[in-house]
Structures are given as structure tokens and as C-alpha cells.
Design an enzyme around this catalytic site. Sequence first.
Site, short mmCIF file in Angstrom:
data_model
loop_
_atom_site.label_atom_id
_atom_site.label_comp_id
_atom_site.label_asym_id
_atom_site.label_seq_id
_atom_site.Cartn_x
_atom_site.Cartn_y
_atom_site.Cartn_z
N CYS A 5 0.82 -1.21 0.00
CA CYS A 5 0.00 0.00 0.00
C CYS A 5 0.86 1.26 0.00
O CYS A 5 1.34 1.69 1.05
CB CYS A 5 -0.94 -0.01 1.21
SG CYS A 5 -1.91 1.50 1.35
N CYS B 271 -0.43 4.12 2.14
CA CYS B 271 -0.26 3.94 3.60
C CYS B 271 1.19 4.21 4.00
O CYS B 271 1.45 4.81 5.02
CB CYS B 271 -0.58 2.51 4.03
SG CYS B 271 -2.08 1.84 3.34
N ASP B 272 2.13 3.70 3.20
CA ASP B 272 3.53 3.66 3.65
C ASP B 272 4.47 4.56 2.86
O ASP B 272 5.64 4.69 3.21
CB ASP B 272 4.04 2.21 3.57
CG ASP B 272 3.22 1.28 4.44
OD1 ASP B 272 2.71 1.75 5.48
OD2 ASP B 272 3.06 0.10 4.08
#
Length: 309
Positions: free
Chosen positions: A133, A136-137
Site C-alpha cells: 500500500c 499507507c507507507d
Amino acid sequence: MKTKCLIIGSGPAGYTAAIYASRANLNPVLYSGNQPGGQLTITTEVENFPGYPEGITGPELMDDLKRQAERFGADIRDGVVADIEVGTRPFRVKIDNGDELEADTIIVATGASARFLGLDDERRLWGMGVSACATCDGFFYRKKRVAVVGGGDTACEEALYLSNLAAKVYMIVRKDYLRASKVMQERVFAKENIEVLFNCNTVGLIGDDFVEGAKIVENKGTNEERHFDIDIDGFFLAIGHTPNTSFLNGKVELDEAGYVKTFGGTTATSVEGIFAAGDVADPRYQQAVSAAGMGCRAALDAEKYLAQL
Ligand code: NDP
């Protein structure tokens, strides 16, 4: 507790089924699963959901759908369905927190999860540079070097997102072309800091505690292989998805890839009274809008089934 309609999953299919089932007075109960809001909660911009001419973020879209379902009285709960007993009517359903409930109809809308290459290193370094992701990261890789595996729309989207943060983005693509839509391909090729490595596969990751590189093999269809390493800090998987059907324990018929089979051009599954909608039952389209459409159909199919009981 007994419900006329249990909906499992909280992506576009689940929430749309909840909107329709609520408006049909089925008083549906919806269990949200491990990732409330589904996969769209880990995407950035959604530009192709009709009705949003300027686009909308994935989390906002899912929040809108949830609030729309709640407005008509859907009972939306946290929790993961662990097991369904299909031999009884009503169906008996176990939730992972120990709760149990009965349902006259069930709509399975559990979606699909990101796939892995199957390398030991992926598991070993998961969360230590390996991710599925970018939104997300991606933040952790500002001005660093990353690789995205895959050549589909997801891989392009992840690569483009990362290219605005990282210094350098490799795309590791196993064929000699991108499968992604033309518009995404053009955006990728226009980015100076994205380098597409065609005909390449990852055979291992370098790094003891954190990703430091990837071992790549290039094969252009000849017998000659070229082995080389790339220096990277992050390794993002974007190679498609596996349907979330393991909780069904083989009680509902699946196709060879594990997707729920539907019959007769409807959302009916092999078990009467159980319907399926969205990515869990759709290996072909896998779009938010097609999932929402299928959620609508599943609720209408469930309503019709209940009327015959
Ligand atoms: P896709 O199945 O479209 O693409 C998967 C990619 O991963 C392909 O390039 C495939 O290669 C590659 N791949 C699969 N397995 C391996 C492996 N073991 N090793 C290396 N590479 C591998 O999945 P996506 O998640 O990209 O997209 C799913 C659906 O969602 C599609 O319909 C897509 O169009 C849609 N989507 C749409 C978006 C949008 O419109 N904005 C955004 C994201 C997704 P190969 O081509 O060789 O099979």
C-alpha cells in the site's frame, strides 16, 4: 438475534447492498470485516466513480456510502464473520468475537486482498520495507528509492503516487508491456523518475532487518538471463488480488481461482439464500462502480428470495 439479511463486507458492494436492503425494509445487519471500508480506504484519488466530476478520495467515498446506508437504518457493526452453517434455515453465523446470529439471507461482499509473489524474503521483511500500500507507507520513502512490482493499473497508480515522494521508482514488470489502461501508461512514461524494468522478475530481497535491495532476473524470451541487483529502500507489491473466501470453508461453490461462483446472470450462489457481490465474485471487472452495481443486484435478489419464503 435474527436478521432477514446479513451483509458481510463493507466495500462499495456491501454498503450498496445495505442501502438497497434497508430501503426494502429488510433491516440488514452488516459486518465490516478486517478492513472497514475495504480496499478504497487505502487508495488516494478515485476519478472514475460516477457522480464525482472532480474526483474524491477513497476514504471519503467510503464514508459517504456508509453514511448513506446508516441513513436508512442499516445496522453496521465491527467484526469478522468466522463461519456460516449452510445446512440450516435460517443460516447460523459465527462472528470472531464469539457472537452468533441467524440470517434468512446472506450477501457475501468480502472483496479481495493483495497478492504476494511467494518469496520468503517478502514475509521476512514485511513491514520492514515490504508493503502492499503506497498510500499507507509511501511517506516513509521520501527522497528514497523504491520498486513497485506489477504492470496493471494498481502498479501504475502506486508508482505514480510514490514518484511524487521518492527520488527514484522502479517498476518491475514481468512481460514486455504494461497491462494498465493507456492513460495510466502515459502518465507513467511521462514521469522522469520512474524507470520501467520490462521482462524482469524479482527472485529475492537484500537486507537483514530492512529492505536494502532486490535481486532481479531479466529474460527477454531467449535462453539468456541477466541477473542484477537494484538498490532500494522500499518494495511495493501490486500484482493483483486473491478473493477473501477462506471463511466459507468450501460451503459455497468457488471457481478455480477461489472466487464465489454466481449463476443465471444473477448474484445467486450455489447455496439458495446466499448471494455474492463485488470483487469476491468478480474476477473480471473489479471496479468500485461495478462492485456497487452488483451490491444493488444482490440486495434485489435477496429481497425477491425472501418474498418467496
Ligand atoms: P491486474 O490483474 O490488472 O494486474 C496485475 C499485474 O501484476 C499484471 O501486470 C501482472 O502481470 C502482474 N503480476 C501478477 N502476478 C505476478 C507475479 N507473480 N510476478 C510478477 N508480476 C505479476 O491487477 P490490478 O490490481 O492492477 O488491477 C485489478 C483491476 O482493478 C483491473 O481491472 C484494473 O483495471 C482495476 N483498477 C483500476 C484502477 C483505475 O481505473 N483507476 C486502479 C487500480 C485498479 P501480467 O500482465 O504479466 O499478467
